[in-house]
Design a protein around this motif. Structure first.
Motif, PDB file in Angstrom:
ATOM      1  N   UNK A  40       0.829  -1.205   0.000  1.00 57.21           N
ATOM      2  CA  UNK A  40       0.000   0.000   0.000  1.00 57.21           C
ATOM      3  C   UNK A  40       0.866   1.258   0.000  1.00 57.21           C
ATOM      4  N   UNK A  41       1.930   1.258   0.790  1.00 54.71           N
ATOM      5  CA  UNK A  41       2.825   2.413   0.819  1.00 54.71           C
ATOM      6  C   UNK A  41       3.472   2.636  -0.550  1.00 54.71           C
ATOM      7  N   UNK A  42       3.906   1.553  -1.198  1.00 52.28           N
ATOM      8  CA  UNK A  42       4.510   1.664  -2.527  1.00 52.28           C
ATOM      9  C   UNK A  42       3.487   2.157  -3.551  1.00 52.28           C
ATOM     10  N   UNK A  43       2.259   1.668  -3.460  1.00 51.50           N
ATOM     11  CA  UNK A  43       1.201   2.106  -4.379  1.00 51.50           C
ATOM     12  C   UNK A  43       0.879   3.594  -4.188  1.00 51.50           C
ATOM     13  N   UNK A  44       0.842   4.049  -2.947  1.00 47.33           N
ATOM     14  CA  UNK A  44       0.587   5.469  -2.682  1.00 47.33           C
ATOM     15  C   UNK A  44       1.724   6.311  -3.249  1.00 47.33           C
ATOM     16  N   UNK A  45       2.970   5.879  -3.041  1.00 50.94           N
ATOM     17  CA  UNK A  45       4.107   6.601  -3.605  1.00 50.94           C
ATOM     18  C   UNK A  45       3.999   6.706  -5.130  1.00 50.94           C
ATOM     19  N   UNK A  46       3.763   5.564  -5.785  1.00 51.80           N
ATOM     20  CA  UNK A  46       3.684   5.578  -7.255  1.00 51.80           C
ATOM     21  C   UNK A  46       2.538   6.442  -7.750  1.00 51.80           C
ATOM     22  N   UNK A  47       1.395   6.356  -7.088  1.00 51.15           N
ATOM     23  CA  UNK A  47       0.224   7.124  -7.516  1.00 51.15           C
ATOM     24  C   UNK A  47       0.454   8.619  -7.350  1.00 51.15           C
ATOM     25  N   UNK A  48       0.996   9.023  -6.211  1.00 55.42           N
ATOM     26  CA  UNK A  48       1.251  10.449  -5.985  1.00 55.42           C
ATOM     27  C   UNK A  48       2.311  10.960  -6.952  1.00 55.42           C
ATOM     28  N   UNK A  49       3.386  10.193  -7.152  1.00 53.67           N
ATOM     29  CA  UNK A  49       4.429  10.622  -8.080  1.00 53.67           C
ATOM     30  C   UNK A  49       3.908  10.724  -9.508  1.00 53.67           C
ATOM     31  N   UNK A  50       3.114   9.752  -9.957  1.00 51.86           N
ATOM     32  CA  UNK A  50       2.555   9.804 -11.315  1.00 51.86           C
ATOM     33  C   UNK A  50       1.604  10.985 -11.482  1.00 51.86           C
ATOM     34  N   UNK A  51       0.762  11.237 -10.470  1.00 56.19           N
ATOM     35  CA  UNK A  51      -0.170  12.354 -10.551  1.00 56.19           C
ATOM     36  C   UNK A  51       0.528  13.695 -10.581  1.00 56.19           C
ATOM     37  N   UNK A  72       2.741  18.578 -13.257  1.00 56.96           N
ATOM     38  CA  UNK A  72       3.891  19.460 -13.421  1.00 56.96           C
ATOM     39  C   UNK A  72       4.659  19.207 -14.718  1.00 56.96           C
ATOM     40  N   UNK A  73       4.246  18.226 -15.514  1.00 56.01           N
ATOM     41  CA  UNK A  73       4.870  17.901 -16.811  1.00 56.01           C
ATOM     42  C   UNK A  73       6.355  17.584 -16.661  1.00 56.01           C
ATOM     43  N   UNK A  74       6.644  16.694 -15.718  1.00 56.75           N
ATOM     44  CA  UNK A  74       8.015  16.221 -15.501  1.00 56.75           C
ATOM     45  C   UNK A  74       7.953  14.699 -15.388  1.00 56.75           C
ATOM     46  N   UNK A  75       9.083  14.011 -15.588  1.00 57.50           N
ATOM     47  CA  UNK A  75       9.051  12.548 -15.384  1.00 57.50           C
ATOM     48  C   UNK A  75       8.940  12.195 -13.901  1.00 57.50           C
ATOM     49  N   UNK A  76       8.206  11.145 -13.569  1.00 57.54           N
ATOM     50  CA  UNK A  76       8.027  10.771 -12.156  1.00 57.54           C
ATOM     51  C   UNK A  76       9.335  10.451 -11.440  1.00 57.54           C
ATOM     52  N   UNK A  77      10.323   9.930 -12.181  1.00 55.52           N
ATOM     53  CA  UNK A  77      11.602   9.567 -11.569  1.00 55.52           C
ATOM     54  C   UNK A  77      12.321  10.793 -11.011  1.00 55.52           C
ATOM     55  N   UNK A  78      12.102  11.960 -11.622  1.00 59.02           N
ATOM     56  CA  UNK A  78      12.791  13.161 -11.164  1.00 59.02           C
ATOM     57  C   UNK A  78      12.212  13.685  -9.840  1.00 59.02           C
ATOM     58  N   UNK A  79      11.006  13.249  -9.482  1.00 61.91           N
ATOM     59  CA  UNK A  79      10.369  13.692  -8.237  1.00 61.91           C
ATOM     60  C   UNK A  79      10.673  12.778  -7.058  1.00 61.91           C
ATOM     61  N   UNK A  80      11.057  11.541  -7.328  1.00 59.36           N
ATOM     62  CA  UNK A  80      11.169  10.537  -6.280  1.00 59.36           C
ATOM     63  C   UNK A  80      12.422  10.761  -5.413  1.00 59.36           C
ATOM     64  N   UNK A  81      12.236  11.129  -4.137  1.00 60.91           N
ATOM     65  CA  UNK A  81      13.406  11.344  -3.274  1.00 60.91           C
ATOM     66  C   UNK A  81      14.005  10.045  -2.733  1.00 60.91           C
ATOM     67  N   UNK A  82      13.329   8.931  -2.957  1.00 60.38           N
ATOM     68  CA  UNK A  82      13.817   7.659  -2.431  1.00 60.38           C
ATOM     69  C   UNK A  82      14.994   7.117  -3.226  1.00 60.38           C
TER      70      UNK A  82
END
Length: 163
Positions: free
Chosen positions: A136-147, A152-162
């Motif tokens: 669930x934590x991983x799904x929330x991370x992916x969903x928030x990053x994708x949204x 913001x029109x950026x790739x999700x990988x650039x937002x992920x601080x993990x």
């Protein structure tokens, strides 16, 4: 021989000493079980020597999910300071779908027609997809990053601080 004018000591007893307090000091006799999935109840939730102010023994699934989303957003806070587009993150229980809906239930929606743009996360569909809390934590991370990446029109990988 007992005196007939004097009441018997068994009928009229007096208790002398400290007043008994109605404080639960330990587990009740009998089985303590998790009825209907509501978590622990009884003495575990009452005030005691280790929790004088009564620590809640159980958080509702809604509270746990909100805490999870808040921790994800706290980790992404530096990005909110840099990006100029405002975003509202909203958590709802489930989407309202028409009766004839036969596709997969969405876990989130980006609503561009609102000002500011909204990212709506649906708790129940996410909880049904995830098997464990880590899923669930991983799904929330992916969903928030994708949204946020879509907004913001950026790739999700650039937002992920993990990493």
């Amino acid at each position: 021989m007992p005196d007939p004018d004097r009441p018997s000591p068994q009928r009229h007893r007096r208790f002398v000493g400290p007043v008994l307090q109605t404080v639960v000091t330990g587990p009740r006799p009998g089985r303590m079980r998790d009825r209907r999935g509501r978590g622990r109840r009884g003495p575990m939730a009452l005030p005691g020597p280790l929790s004088p102010d009564s620590v809640p023994a159980h958080h509702s699934p809604r509270e746990a999910f909100d805490t999870l989303v808040a921790s994800v957003l706290h980790a992404l806070e530096p990005h909110f300071a840099v990006e100029r587009d405002d975003v509202d993150i909203v958590v709802e229980e489930a989407p309202l779908l028409p009766q004839e809906w036969d596709e997969r239930v969405p876990t989130s929606v980006v609503a561009h027609h609102h000002d500011p743009t909204r990212l709506v996360l649906y708790r129940l569909p996410m909880a049904q997809v995830a098997i464990t809390h880590d899923d669930l934590a991983d799904l929330v991370w992916r969903t928030v990053l994708d949204g946020l990446a879509e907004i913001w029109h950026v790739p999700p990988e650039s937002l992920d601080p993990r990493g």
